[in-house]
Design an enzyme around this catalytic site. Structure first.
Site, short mmCIF file in Angstrom:
data_model
loop_
_atom_site.label_atom_id
_atom_site.label_comp_id
_atom_site.label_asym_id
_atom_site.label_seq_id
_atom_site.Cartn_x
_atom_site.Cartn_y
_atom_site.Cartn_z
N GLU A 1 25.08 71.94 27.43
CA GLU A 1 24.73 72.95 28.45
C GLU A 1 24.65 74.34 27.82
OE1 GLU A 1 27.08 70.66 28.49
OE2 GLU A 1 27.62 70.02 30.51
N CYS B 1 31.41 74.87 30.61
CA CYS B 1 29.97 74.79 30.90
C CYS B 1 29.67 75.05 32.36
CB CYS B 1 29.43 73.45 30.43
SG CYS B 1 29.37 73.39 28.64
N CYS C 1 28.53 72.78 23.55
CA CYS C 1 28.12 71.69 24.44
C CYS C 1 26.60 71.73 24.67
CB CYS C 1 28.82 71.82 25.79
SG CYS C 1 30.56 71.36 25.75
N ASN D 1 24.38 68.81 22.37
CA ASN D 1 25.63 69.31 21.81
C ASN D 1 25.55 69.45 20.29
OD1 ASN D 1 25.60 66.46 21.78
ND2 ASN D 1 27.82 66.31 21.69
N VAL D 2 26.22 70.47 19.79
CA VAL D 2 26.24 70.78 18.36
C VAL D 2 27.70 70.96 17.96
CG1 VAL D 2 25.45 72.37 16.57
CG2 VAL D 2 24.00 71.95 18.58
N CYS E 1 31.75 70.10 31.40
CA CYS E 1 33.14 70.56 31.19
C CYS E 1 33.34 71.89 31.91
CB CYS E 1 33.45 70.67 29.70
SG CYS E 1 32.75 72.13 28.91
N1 THU Z 1 30.13 67.79 25.72
C1 THU Z 1 29.00 68.40 26.16
O1 THU Z 1 28.03 68.57 25.41
N2 THU Z 1 28.98 68.84 27.44
C2 THU Z 1 29.99 68.69 28.33
O2 THU Z 1 29.94 69.26 29.41
C3 THU Z 1 31.11 67.81 27.99
C4 THU Z 1 31.30 67.56 26.54
C5 THU Z 1 30.19 67.36 24.32
C6 THU Z 1 31.08 68.21 23.46
C7 THU Z 1 31.41 67.26 22.34
O3 THU Z 1 30.42 67.39 21.34
C8 THU Z 1 31.31 65.88 22.97
O4 THU Z 1 30.68 66.05 24.23
C9 THU Z 1 32.67 65.21 23.18
O5 THU Z 1 33.53 66.06 23.86
#
Ligand code: THU
Length: 144
Positions: free
Chosen positions: A66, A100, A64, A53-54, A97
């Site tokens: 993904e 994603c 995210c 995630n960035v 999420c």
């Molecule tokens: N996040 C993801 O990278 N993937 C997901 O499917 C759920 C959430 C990250 C986004 C954010 O940087 C952190 O989790 C908190 O929401």
């Protein structure tokens, strides 16, 4: 009904995917949530793609893990995803999420397997995103 055209559970190297996802999570840029997320995917032709995630100061523009994984897939020349593992910094699976799930659907379809953790059966994306809208809908629903 949908057609499963992907590998069976046994053909996905889940342990390696989990380890690669954990490693990817260490590259996360997440100064706002402090939730590190890493993702690793196995393609139908046997490649592994990764993402983390960035986050962004504007919060809503956060990418995210993904999303980053899908970028890696496309940058590697594309292909279809067969299995994906997503973990948080505690090394445990984290649910993709809603956005994603849609992103993964585009590149893996209903049969894409999503890791549920060691000792648990992976889920088909179809279970996480039933009745998905996808590229085929664009072709069949055009009215001009
Ligand atoms: N996040 C993801 O990278 N993937 C997901 O499917 C759920 C959430 C990250 C986004 C954010 O940087 C952190 O989790 C908190 O929401």
């Amino acid at each position: 009904m949908y057609c499963l055209t992907v590998s069976s559970l046994n053909e996905i190297p889940w342990n390696e995917l989990r380890a690669r996802a954990v490693h990817a999570s260490t590259t996360s840029y997440s100064p706002y949530s402090n939730v590190r997320v890493g993702a690793a995917g196995y393609t139908t032709d046997g490649r592994i793609v990764e993402g983390a995630n960035v986050e962004n100061a504007s919060y809503g523009l956060t990418l995210c893990a993904e999303c980053s994984l899908v970028s890696d897939l496309i940058r590697q020349g594309g292909g279809r995803l067969a299995g994906v593992a997503v973990v948080a910094g505690d090394h445990q699976p984290i649910a993709p999420c809603g956005r994603c799930r849609q992103l993964l659907f585009e590149h893996g379809g209903n049969g894409l397997l999503i890791d549920a953790g060691e000792g648990l059966d992976a889920k088909h994306l179809h279970e996480l995103l039933p009745d998905a809208f996808g590229p085929e809908d664009l072709g069949t629903r055009k009215d001009r």
